[in-house]
Design a protein around this motif. Sequence first.
Motif, PDB file in Angstrom:
ATOM      1  N   GLY A 296      -2.413   2.536  -9.075  1.00  0.00           N
ATOM      2  CA  GLY A 296      -2.179   2.163  -7.689  1.00  0.00           C
ATOM      3  C   GLY A 296      -2.377   3.332  -6.742  1.00  0.00           C
ATOM      4  N   GLU A 297      -1.932   4.521  -7.153  1.00  0.00           N
ATOM      5  CA  GLU A 297      -2.112   5.700  -6.300  1.00  0.00           C
ATOM      6  C   GLU A 297      -3.599   5.997  -6.113  1.00  0.00           C
ATOM      7  N   ARG A 298      -4.388   5.866  -7.171  1.00  0.00           N
ATOM      8  CA  ARG A 298      -5.830   6.092  -7.037  1.00  0.00           C
ATOM      9  C   ARG A 298      -6.447   5.105  -6.056  1.00  0.00           C
ATOM     10  N   ARG A 299      -6.016   3.862  -6.115  1.00  0.00           N
ATOM     11  CA  ARG A 299      -6.524   2.843  -5.190  1.00  0.00           C
ATOM     12  C   ARG A 299      -6.142   3.170  -3.747  1.00  0.00           C
ATOM     13  N   ALA A 300      -4.930   3.706  -3.528  1.00  0.00           N
ATOM     14  CA  ALA A 300      -4.451   4.013  -2.178  1.00  0.00           C
ATOM     15  C   ALA A 300      -5.278   5.099  -1.515  1.00  0.00           C
ATOM     16  N   LEU A 301      -5.964   5.918  -2.288  1.00  0.00           N
ATOM     17  CA  LEU A 301      -6.772   6.990  -1.716  1.00  0.00           C
ATOM     18  C   LEU A 301      -7.928   6.463  -0.871  1.00  0.00           C
ATOM     19  N   ASP A 302      -8.267   5.181  -1.032  1.00  0.00           N
ATOM     20  CA  ASP A 302      -9.389   4.600  -0.293  1.00  0.00           C
ATOM     21  C   ASP A 302      -9.060   4.299   1.164  1.00  0.00           C
ATOM     22  N   PHE A 303      -7.789   4.418   1.558  1.00  0.00           N
ATOM     23  CA  PHE A 303      -7.367   3.899   2.859  1.00  0.00           C
ATOM     24  C   PHE A 303      -7.077   5.036   3.841  1.00  0.00           C
ATOM     25  N   SER A 304      -8.130   5.424   4.583  1.00  0.00           N
ATOM     26  CA  SER A 304      -8.042   6.462   5.618  1.00  0.00           C
ATOM     27  C   SER A 304      -7.937   5.802   6.981  1.00  0.00           C
ATOM     28  N   TRP A 305      -6.942   6.195   7.773  1.00  0.00           N
ATOM     29  CA  TRP A 305      -6.731   5.550   9.075  1.00  0.00           C
ATOM     30  C   TRP A 305      -7.932   5.725  10.003  1.00  0.00           C
ATOM     31  N   ASP A 306      -8.499   6.930  10.076  1.00  0.00           N
ATOM     32  CA  ASP A 306      -9.620   7.144  10.995  1.00  0.00           C
ATOM     33  C   ASP A 306     -10.809   6.262  10.629  1.00  0.00           C
ATOM     34  N   ARG A 307     -11.136   6.198   9.349  1.00  0.00           N
ATOM     35  CA  ARG A 307     -12.262   5.355   8.918  1.00  0.00           C
ATOM     36  C   ARG A 307     -11.996   3.894   9.231  1.00  0.00           C
TER      37      ARG A 307
ATOM     38  N   LEU B 280       0.824  -1.200   0.000  1.00  0.00           N
ATOM     39  CA  LEU B 280       0.000   0.000   0.000  1.00  0.00           C
ATOM     40  C   LEU B 280       0.867   1.262   0.000  1.00  0.00           C
ATOM     41  N   GLU B 281       1.956   1.259   0.771  1.00  0.00           N
ATOM     42  CA  GLU B 281       2.835   2.432   0.812  1.00  0.00           C
ATOM     43  C   GLU B 281       3.460   2.705  -0.554  1.00  0.00           C
ATOM     44  N   ALA B 282       3.852   1.652  -1.253  1.00  0.00           N
ATOM     45  CA  ALA B 282       4.412   1.823  -2.594  1.00  0.00           C
ATOM     46  C   ALA B 282       3.350   2.337  -3.560  1.00  0.00           C
ATOM     47  N   MET B 283       2.133   1.808  -3.464  1.00  0.00           N
ATOM     48  CA  MET B 283       1.054   2.273  -4.333  1.00  0.00           C
ATOM     49  C   MET B 283       0.770   3.751  -4.100  1.00  0.00           C
ATOM     50  N   ALA B 284       0.803   4.186  -2.836  1.00  0.00           N
ATOM     51  CA  ALA B 284       0.567   5.595  -2.532  1.00  0.00           C
ATOM     52  C   ALA B 284       1.634   6.492  -3.145  1.00  0.00           C
ATOM     53  N   CYS B 285       2.813   5.925  -3.396  1.00  0.00           N
ATOM     54  CA  CYS B 285       3.897   6.661  -4.046  1.00  0.00           C
ATOM     55  C   CYS B 285       3.858   6.518  -5.563  1.00  0.00           C
ATOM     56  N   ALA B 286       2.739   5.990  -6.086  1.00  0.00           N
ATOM     57  CA  ALA B 286       2.534   5.834  -7.535  1.00  0.00           C
ATOM     58  C   ALA B 286       3.532   4.877  -8.166  1.00  0.00           C
ATOM     59  N   LEU B 287       3.843   3.791  -7.439  1.00  0.00           N
ATOM     60  CA  LEU B 287       4.726   2.761  -7.971  1.00  0.00           C
ATOM     61  C   LEU B 287       3.914   1.538  -8.376  1.00  0.00           C
ATOM     62  N   PRO B 288       4.234   0.912  -9.499  1.00  0.00           N
ATOM     63  CA  PRO B 288       3.645  -0.394  -9.793  1.00  0.00           C
ATOM     64  C   PRO B 288       4.229  -1.432  -8.844  1.00  0.00           C
ATOM     65  N   VAL B 289       3.461  -2.477  -8.570  1.00  0.00           N
ATOM     66  CA  VAL B 289       3.891  -3.501  -7.616  1.00  0.00           C
ATOM     67  C   VAL B 289       3.838  -4.872  -8.286  1.00  0.00           C
ATOM     68  N   VAL B 290       4.938  -5.606  -8.176  1.00  0.00           N
ATOM     69  CA  VAL B 290       4.965  -7.012  -8.558  1.00  0.00           C
ATOM     70  C   VAL B 290       4.922  -7.810  -7.262  1.00  0.00           C
ATOM     71  N   ALA B 291       3.877  -8.603  -7.071  1.00  0.00           N
ATOM     72  CA  ALA B 291       3.686  -9.284  -5.795  1.00  0.00           C
ATOM     73  C   ALA B 291       3.228 -10.712  -6.009  1.00  0.00           C
ATOM     74  N   ALA B 292       3.427 -11.513  -4.963  1.00  0.00           N
ATOM     75  CA  ALA B 292       2.891 -12.873  -4.977  1.00  0.00           C
ATOM     76  C   ALA B 292       1.377 -12.805  -4.889  1.00  0.00           C
ATOM     77  N   ALA B 293       0.704 -13.646  -5.653  1.00  0.00           N
ATOM     78  CA  ALA B 293      -0.758 -13.730  -5.596  1.00  0.00           C
ATOM     79  C   ALA B 293      -1.129 -14.471  -4.321  1.00  0.00           C
ATOM     80  N   ALA B 294      -1.164 -13.730  -3.230  1.00  0.00           N
ATOM     81  CA  ALA B 294      -1.393 -14.310  -1.909  1.00  0.00           C
ATOM     82  C   ALA B 294      -2.201 -13.326  -1.083  1.00  0.00           C
ATOM     83  N   THR B 295      -2.578 -13.747   0.131  1.00  0.00           N
ATOM     84  CA  THR B 295      -3.373 -12.886   0.998  1.00  0.00           C
ATOM     85  C   THR B 295      -2.715 -11.525   1.122  1.00  0.00           C
ATOM     86  N   GLY B 296      -3.517 -10.512   1.257  1.00  0.00           N
ATOM     87  CA  GLY B 296      -2.996  -9.156   1.372  1.00  0.00           C
ATOM     88  C   GLY B 296      -2.852  -8.509   0.019  1.00  0.00           C
TER      89      GLY B 296
END
Length: 401
Positions: A370-381, A311-327
């Motif tokens: 990815g950055e657009r997706r990261a906008l959905d994650f507000s700590w208070d909510r 999520l932190e990388a996405m917020a920085c507008a980076l593409p992510v290569v990840a394992a297709a796993a939980t999270g």
Amino acid sequence: MDSGLAKRAVRGYGQPIMDTADLRIALFSGNYNYVRDGANQALNRLAGYLLDQGAAVRIYSPTVPKPAFEPTGDLIGVRALPIPGRGEYRMPLWLPRKVRQDLKAFAPNVVHVSSPDPVSHEAVTWARKHELPVLASVHTRFETYFRYYNMAWAEPLMEAFLRRFYRRCDALVAPSESMAQVLREQRMNYDITIWSRGVDREVFNPGVRSLDWRRSHGIGDDEIAIGFLGRLVMEKGLDVFSDSIDALRRRGVPHKVLVIGEGPAREWFESRLPGAAFVGFQAGADLGRAVASMDVLFNPSVTETFGNVTLEAMACALPVVAAAATGSESLVEDHVSGRLIRPGAVHQFAEALRGYVESAELRDRHGAAGERRALDFSWDRINRAVADTYLRLVRRKPGRS
């Protein structure tokens, strides 16, 4: 939603309305602040949110003379011993009389356990004796750790142990829907809701990228930096990461590796990644700058239940290569904001990385998504959802007066 409405919950018809300020939460953690990781930072943020809402929070966790950071809230130390082979972590052993007396005097109306250790087992027993609701938060896939230490045979035993622990709790919160589904399939509990994770957009955003910082670590302006972010321990998939980088190198694809983090496997990792830039532990604004200064994040781990680093990388507008796993499956949209690859598929990881190294347009397009997706994650909510779960459990199981 109105903030007052968001924190109110009705205990029952004809009964007084209870809100977040009426909560008294006893929180049990195996590592609240002595080693910094995503799980304990989430717990500290939760405690801060609850305290801001007027709730009372008391934390019971192992302590050390020089913790990684100051705790949020009142922290009571419990006895613990270093875990063999992983001395930086400590195993809480039991609740001594003094701590039990403190717990009784605090008089919680809900108990929150965040790790399946002996003290949390005792805490669950104590809560059940006093007819108090218990919420368990799931932060990591402990059963998968054995795969990285040649002990895969023990995974079913750990899964059975976890099932016994979590079924004694009234409800679970998981950080992603993909992890919640795993817990349902494992029959861990039948009341599972989502406590996601947030991201601090002041710290993590593409505007803090620094070419000067990259140059200071030997990364040229035209070099594509493939980043790793996390504790340097084998269960983070360090072997898959280094094998995939080897495969990329054999394909003749020019790149630079940037590693952010510290841990007991650093020496091994350095030996597998000659020429990589190891920048050590970073925090706060320094961490945001380091992450934004990557070009792509590579996260092959299968142990995460959410994937804060993703999520932190996405917020920085980076593409992510990840394992297709939980999270990661709950964060990354394949071929839209990154790539999801079958866990351990080294050559497929290498090909996915190659695509980003060779195409600036692909990096930019997937990073923006990815950055657009990261906008959905507000700590208070996100933390309000946990408070609402506490209130629901107290309403359902009000305990002894």
